[in-house]
Enzyme design. Structure first.
Site, PDB file in Angstrom:
ATOM      1  N   CYS A  78       0.476  28.332 -19.167  1.00 55.81           N
ATOM      2  CA  CYS A  78      -0.329  27.174 -18.748  1.00 55.81           C
ATOM      3  C   CYS A  78      -1.757  27.560 -18.373  1.00 55.81           C
ATOM      4  CB  CYS A  78       0.340  26.459 -17.581  1.00 55.81           C
ATOM      5  SG  CYS A  78       1.983  25.891 -18.003  1.00 55.81           S
ATOM      6  N   HIS A  82      -4.767  21.243 -14.961  1.00 59.29           N
ATOM      7  CA  HIS A  82      -3.606  21.416 -15.840  1.00 59.29           C
ATOM      8  C   HIS A  82      -2.594  20.296 -15.574  1.00 59.29           C
ATOM      9  CE1 HIS A  82      -0.249  23.009 -17.948  1.00 59.29           C
ATOM     10  NE2 HIS A  82       0.433  23.297 -16.852  1.00 59.29           N
ATOM     11  N   ASN A  90       3.636  17.830 -20.498  1.00 56.15           N
ATOM     12  CA  ASN A  90       2.964  19.106 -20.271  1.00 56.15           C
ATOM     13  C   ASN A  90       2.796  19.808 -21.621  1.00 56.15           C
ATOM     14  OD1 ASN A  90       2.201  21.696 -19.593  1.00 56.15           O
ATOM     15  ND2 ASN A  90       3.746  21.989 -18.001  1.00 56.15           N
TER      16      ASN A  90
HETATM   17  O1  UT7 Z   1       3.186  24.386 -15.967  1.00 54.57           O
HETATM   18  C1  UT7 Z   1       4.155  24.715 -15.037  1.00 54.57           C
HETATM   19  C2  UT7 Z   1       5.419  24.075 -15.475  1.00 54.57           C
HETATM   20  N1  UT7 Z   1       6.328  23.518 -14.555  1.00 54.57           N
HETATM   21  C3  UT7 Z   1       6.076  22.817 -13.436  1.00 54.57           C
HETATM   22  O2  UT7 Z   1       5.009  22.656 -12.943  1.00 54.57           O
HETATM   23  C4  UT7 Z   1       7.279  22.200 -12.776  1.00 54.57           C
HETATM   24  C5  UT7 Z   1       7.187  22.056 -11.293  1.00 54.57           C
HETATM   25  N2  UT7 Z   1       8.416  21.489 -10.773  1.00 54.57           N
HETATM   26  C6  UT7 Z   1       8.737  20.204 -10.946  1.00 54.57           C
HETATM   27  O3  UT7 Z   1       7.972  19.458 -11.520  1.00 54.57           O
HETATM   28  C7  UT7 Z   1      10.039  19.720 -10.387  1.00 54.57           C
HETATM   29  O4  UT7 Z   1      10.724  20.784  -9.736  1.00 54.57           O
HETATM   30  C8  UT7 Z   1      10.985  19.080 -11.458  1.00 54.57           C
HETATM   31  C9  UT7 Z   1      10.396  17.734 -11.878  1.00 54.57           C
HETATM   32  C10 UT7 Z   1      11.096  19.985 -12.663  1.00 54.57           C
HETATM   33  C11 UT7 Z   1      12.385  18.867 -10.905  1.00 54.57           C
HETATM   34  O5  UT7 Z   1      12.328  18.096  -9.729  1.00 54.57           O
HETATM   35  P1  UT7 Z   1      13.187  18.549  -8.454  1.00 54.57           P
HETATM   36  O6  UT7 Z   1      13.021  17.516  -7.434  1.00 54.57           O
HETATM   37  O7  UT7 Z   1      12.742  19.945  -8.097  1.00 54.57           O
HETATM   38  O8  UT7 Z   1      14.664  18.504  -9.012  1.00 54.57           O
HETATM   39  P2  UT7 Z   1      15.757  19.654  -9.053  1.00 54.57           P
HETATM   40  O9  UT7 Z   1      15.441  20.651 -10.101  1.00 54.57           O
HETATM   41  O10 UT7 Z   1      16.013  20.151  -7.661  1.00 54.57           O
HETATM   42  O11 UT7 Z   1      17.011  18.827  -9.493  1.00 54.57           O
HETATM   43  C12 UT7 Z   1      17.557  17.768  -8.699  1.00 54.57           C
HETATM   44  C13 UT7 Z   1      18.623  17.091  -9.510  1.00 54.57           C
HETATM   45  C14 UT7 Z   1      19.607  18.062 -10.156  1.00 54.57           C
HETATM   46  O12 UT7 Z   1      20.881  17.471 -10.137  1.00 54.57           O
HETATM   47  P3  UT7 Z   1      21.982  17.916  -9.058  1.00 54.57           P
HETATM   48  O13 UT7 Z   1      22.195  19.374  -9.282  1.00 54.57           O
HETATM   49  O14 UT7 Z   1      21.359  17.599  -7.716  1.00 54.57           O
HETATM   50  O15 UT7 Z   1      23.146  17.056  -9.403  1.00 54.57           O
HETATM   51  C15 UT7 Z   1      19.124  18.139 -11.574  1.00 54.57           C
HETATM   52  O16 UT7 Z   1      20.162  18.472 -12.481  1.00 54.57           O
HETATM   53  O17 UT7 Z   1      18.019  16.361 -10.581  1.00 54.57           O
HETATM   54  C16 UT7 Z   1      18.674  16.739 -11.807  1.00 54.57           C
HETATM   55  N3  UT7 Z   1      17.730  16.615 -12.918  1.00 54.57           N
HETATM   56  C17 UT7 Z   1      17.593  15.493 -13.625  1.00 54.57           C
HETATM   57  N4  UT7 Z   1      18.173  14.291 -13.527  1.00 54.57           N
HETATM   58  C18 UT7 Z   1      17.812  13.346 -14.402  1.00 54.57           C
HETATM   59  C19 UT7 Z   1      16.894  17.548 -13.398  1.00 54.57           C
HETATM   60  N5  UT7 Z   1      16.205  17.057 -14.432  1.00 54.57           N
HETATM   61  C20 UT7 Z   1      16.618  15.777 -14.599  1.00 54.57           C
HETATM   62  C21 UT7 Z   1      16.283  14.752 -15.502  1.00 54.57           C
HETATM   63  N6  UT7 Z   1      16.901  13.564 -15.366  1.00 54.57           N
HETATM   64  N7  UT7 Z   1      15.356  14.929 -16.460  1.00 54.57           N
END
Ligand code: UT7
Length: 343
Positions: free
Chosen positions: A121, A270, A300
């Site tokens: 990124c 970004h 992204n």
């Molecule tokens: O350029 C750099 C690239 N990356 C980033 O900048 C990413 C930075 N991080 C984020 O944007 C966030 O951490 C995410 C948007 C990726 C995820 O959000 P979060 O609040 O950290 O969610 P999490 O990973 O803790 O997941 C919470 C729940 C999980 O389910 P369980 O285990 O609680 O049942 C995930 O499986 O949300 C679930 N989940 C989804 N549910 C529906 C993860 N992705 C999805 C989805 N749809 N697309």
């Protein structure tokens, strides 16, 4: 010493729009439009068709940037290509782009150097620092700098991979960095990295410590298991570090340039997650009219986010000559950077 400025911008996104509902209904991923929008701000992204390479996306963006710079392809002295999704393992995309631009077939071909940048990124800003240095030291008059990604081929488009695959899209942005005697251009850039977090956002694919580097079937066919094949991410860790690093590198770069946030006319961040950028905007008190974003439409696009934003902001009239522009990125590695340019 000449100044280095961005003389032309270009971008290309593939025509196929994939909405959040498409991820659920077409790909069968257990997700919802509401979940993705609420957590990331992303509404849709672009996916290119099979048969299209990252260097193709880069080509279309480059042709526009070269035309808008008002130069000929033969004027280019160097190509820098930033991507984490190259056409193949090696060689890098730079040489494929050079060939597709026809630079090797010119009667007076200079066979210009082609450099690939592997900084995810932050790749565009690492490339911008490199391009500016080449120009300011007199080693090049015009450097073509491209950020391009084909994520759609290399993300796990199933429920297993939803935390990563719902974030990313395909696209390319390009700029020409040129020499000028005018008092303008790239004033300052700062880059950083913290390799302690190298595995927090990564795509392993193979393990070079093994012999051979991929497991092999008795028939000699290489096998990649899903946990190696697809990118994985500790999303919360990335989110937290992104906010901290982007704020600190932006503030440091401003201070070292003798500027305050109020002196900056446009912030080009970004596009990893709209919530990251909104947090930074609120923390620093940046007014809405000084921000640009396109994550809602493209997701992204990694190395392509900043050059696409620059190209779109120029087209819409939001980015005008004389403006002070702060570009900031953070991503896998972890790596980060900031550049301040006077447009
Ligand atoms: O350029 C750099 C690239 N990356 C980033 O900048 C990413 C930075 N991080 C984020 O944007 C966030 O951490 C995410 C948007 C990726 C995820 O959000 P979060 O609040 O950290 O969610 P999490 O990973 O803790 O997941 C919470 C729940 C999980 O389910 P369980 O285990 O609680 O049942 C995930 O499986 O949300 C679930 N989940 C989804 N549910 C529906 C993860 N992705 C999805 C989805 N749809 N697309």
């Amino acid at each position: 010493m000449p100044n280095a400025y961005i003389s032309g911008t270009g971008f290309y996104v593939p025509p196929r729009v994939v909405t959040n509902d498409d991820l659920a209904n077409v790909y069968g991923i257990d997700t919802t439009h509401e979940w993705i929008v609420q957590r990331t701000g992303i509404e849709e992204r672009r996916f290119s068709e099979a048969g299209v390479a990252t260097s193709d996306l880069g080509l279309y963006a480059s042709e526009e940037a070269i035309a808008r710079a008002g130069i000929q392809k033969s004027d280019l002295d160097m190509i820098i290509f930033a991507t984490l999704s190259p056409d193949m393992s090696f060689p890098g995309c730079g040489v494929f782009l050079q060939q597709k631009l026809g630079l090797c077939d010119l009667p007076d071909s200079k066979f210009v150097p082609a450099l690939d940048i592997r900084n995810q990124c932050s790749g565009f800003l690492y490339g911008l620092g490199t391009a500016a240095s080449m120009v300011q030291t007199g080693n090049a008059k015009h450097v073509l700098l491209v950020g391009a990604e084909t994520h759609s081929a290399a993300i796990d488009l199933t429920t297993r991979g939803r935390a990563v695959s719902s974030l990313f899209g395909d696209g390319a942005g390009a700029v020409v960095v040129s020499a000028t005697e005018e008092n303008r251009g790239i004033r300052k850039w700062k880059l950083g990295a913290d390799g302690r977090h190298a595995n927090d956002l990564a795509q392993q694919v193979w393990d070079i410590k093994k012999r051979p580097f991929l497991p092999m079937s008795p028939e000699g066919v290489g096998q990649v298991y899903p946990e190696q094949m697809w990118p994985h991410m500790d999303g919360k860790q990335v989110f937290r570090h992104a906010v901290e690093r982007m704020i600190s590198v932006l503030m440091q770069t401003c201070v070292e340039s003798g500027l305050t946030g109020a002196d900056i006319d446009l912030f080009v961040f970004h596009q990893a997650n709209l919530r990251i950028n909104q947090y930074i905007q609120n923390h620093l008190g940046i007014p809405d009219e000084k921000m640009v974003s396109n994550i809602q439409r493209y997701g992204n696009t990694t190395a392509a986010t900043i050059p696409i934003l620059l190209a779109e902001a120029e087209r819409s009239g939001k980015l005008k000559p004389g403006m002070k522009v702060a570009m900031v990125a953070f991503g896998a590695g972890f790596t980060w950077g900031c550049a301040i340019a006077e447009w």
